[in-house]
Design a protein around this motif. Structure first.
Motif, PDB file in Angstrom:
ATOM      1  N   LYS A  35      28.238  -5.885  19.815  1.00  0.00           N
ATOM      2  CA  LYS A  35      29.579  -6.174  20.346  1.00  0.00           C
ATOM      3  C   LYS A  35      29.816  -5.415  21.652  1.00  0.00           C
ATOM      4  CE  LYS A  35      32.032  -7.350  16.089  1.00  0.00           C
ATOM      5  NZ  LYS A  35      33.089  -6.919  15.141  1.00  0.00           N
ATOM      6  N   SER A  84      34.103 -15.278  20.179  1.00  0.00           N
ATOM      7  CA  SER A  84      35.030 -14.536  19.318  1.00  0.00           C
ATOM      8  C   SER A  84      34.700 -14.824  17.862  1.00  0.00           C
ATOM      9  CB  SER A  84      36.475 -14.932  19.631  1.00  0.00           C
ATOM     10  OG  SER A  84      36.683 -16.300  19.313  1.00  0.00           O
ATOM     11  N   ASP A  85      35.431 -14.208  16.970  1.00  0.00           N
ATOM     12  CA  ASP A  85      35.234 -14.377  15.521  1.00  0.00           C
ATOM     13  C   ASP A  85      33.776 -14.164  15.132  1.00  0.00           C
ATOM     14  OD1 ASP A  85      37.933 -14.940  15.173  1.00  0.00           O
ATOM     15  OD2 ASP A  85      37.627 -17.094  15.411  1.00  0.00           O
ATOM     16  N   LEU A  86      33.163 -13.143  15.700  1.00  0.00           N
ATOM     17  CA  LEU A  86      31.763 -12.845  15.437  1.00  0.00           C
ATOM     18  C   LEU A  86      31.593 -12.391  13.992  1.00  0.00           C
ATOM     19  CD1 LEU A  86      29.247 -12.853  17.249  1.00  0.00           C
ATOM     20  CD2 LEU A  86      29.603 -10.429  17.609  1.00  0.00           C
ATOM     21  N   LYS A  87      30.697 -13.082  13.273  1.00  0.00           N
ATOM     22  CA  LYS A  87      30.426 -12.734  11.880  1.00  0.00           C
ATOM     23  C   LYS A  87      28.923 -12.684  11.658  1.00  0.00           C
ATOM     24  CE  LYS A  87      34.607 -14.730   9.877  1.00  0.00           C
ATOM     25  NZ  LYS A  87      35.332 -14.954  11.089  1.00  0.00           N
ATOM     26  N   THR A  89      25.952 -13.351   9.306  1.00  0.00           N
ATOM     27  CA  THR A  89      25.609 -14.140   8.122  1.00  0.00           C
ATOM     28  C   THR A  89      24.396 -13.546   7.418  1.00  0.00           C
ATOM     29  OG1 THR A  89      24.286 -15.690   9.428  1.00  0.00           O
ATOM     30  CG2 THR A  89      26.600 -16.264   9.061  1.00  0.00           C
ATOM     31  N   THR A 103      27.435 -15.952  13.503  1.00  0.00           N
ATOM     32  CA  THR A 103      28.219 -17.121  13.861  1.00  0.00           C
ATOM     33  C   THR A 103      29.399 -16.631  14.684  1.00  0.00           C
ATOM     34  OG1 THR A 103      29.583 -17.017  11.861  1.00  0.00           O
ATOM     35  CG2 THR A 103      27.613 -18.430  11.776  1.00  0.00           C
ATOM     36  N   GLY A 104      29.969 -17.533  15.457  1.00  0.00           N
ATOM     37  CA  GLY A 104      31.130 -17.190  16.265  1.00  0.00           C
ATOM     38  C   GLY A 104      31.747 -18.443  16.836  1.00  0.00           C
ATOM     39  N   LYS A 105      32.829 -18.269  17.549  1.00  0.00           N
ATOM     40  CA  LYS A 105      33.506 -19.386  18.202  1.00  0.00           C
ATOM     41  C   LYS A 105      33.528 -19.145  19.699  1.00  0.00           C
ATOM     42  CE  LYS A 105      36.525 -21.013  14.580  1.00  0.00           C
ATOM     43  NZ  LYS A 105      37.875 -21.309  14.169  1.00  0.00           N
ATOM     44  N   ALA A 111      32.148 -24.024  17.318  1.00  0.00           N
ATOM     45  CA  ALA A 111      31.384 -23.040  16.565  1.00  0.00           C
ATOM     46  C   ALA A 111      30.004 -22.902  17.192  1.00  0.00           C
ATOM     47  CB  ALA A 111      31.268 -23.473  15.114  1.00  0.00           C
ATOM     48  N   SER A 113      26.101 -20.559  16.642  1.00  0.00           N
ATOM     49  CA  SER A 113      25.338 -19.640  15.808  1.00  0.00           C
ATOM     50  C   SER A 113      24.252 -19.002  16.664  1.00  0.00           C
ATOM     51  CB  SER A 113      24.726 -20.361  14.610  1.00  0.00           C
ATOM     52  OG  SER A 113      23.851 -21.382  15.038  1.00  0.00           O
TER      53      SER A 113
END
Length: 137
Positions: A35, A84-87, A89, A103-105, A111, A113
């Motif tokens: 990040k 954004s919305d970094l996750k 998996t 994944t993120g937007k 979306a 990946s």
């Protein structure tokens, strides 16, 4: 002369900011380091701004690549697309290497990946490679 002093102050401020962000990644988890890299990359106009966040091998590759290609990479990078919305998996850490599947937007809501490989150098996680699948509109 005033212009030169202004340029030097701006360069010094950018360097201090990069050191501060790099300090945030010290001892951090791989995702935190990634990040910090994305934050720096989203503002980067020269590869030097990324050096505190990337592996020595990646840094060497940037330094040896044609300047036009590096400029294009900086301009078109995934970080410039407002990720954004970094996750995470999947995360696999083995010794001094971490592989994150993410994944993120994008800023336009699509979306995406990706996969990021980080290595630990000098006690800090550094980005070694990342790749994102950018969906078509």
């Amino acid at each position: 002369m005033a212009s030169r002093a202004k340029t030097l102050r701006a360069s010094a401020a950018a360097f201090v900011l990069a050191l501060g962000l790099a300090g945030q990644a010290r001892g951090a988890e791989p995702l935190d380091a990634y990040k910090a890299y994305l934050a720096a990359a989203s503002k980067a106009t020269a590869p030097d701004a990324l050096f505190p966040f990337i592996s020595s091998e990646y840094k060497s590759m940037l330094q040896q690549a044609p300047k036009e290609e590096v400029a294009k990479m900086l301009k078109m990078g995934i970080a410039k697309q407002g990720l954004s919305d970094l996750k995470v998996t999947s995360q696999k850490v083995e010794g001094n290497k971490a592989i994150l599947e993410l994944t993120g937007k994008l800023a336009d809501g699509r979306a995406s990946s990706g996969k990021a490989t980080l290595v630990k150098e000098g006690g800090d996680w550094k980005l070694d490679e990342d790749a994102w699948a950018t969906p078509t509109k």
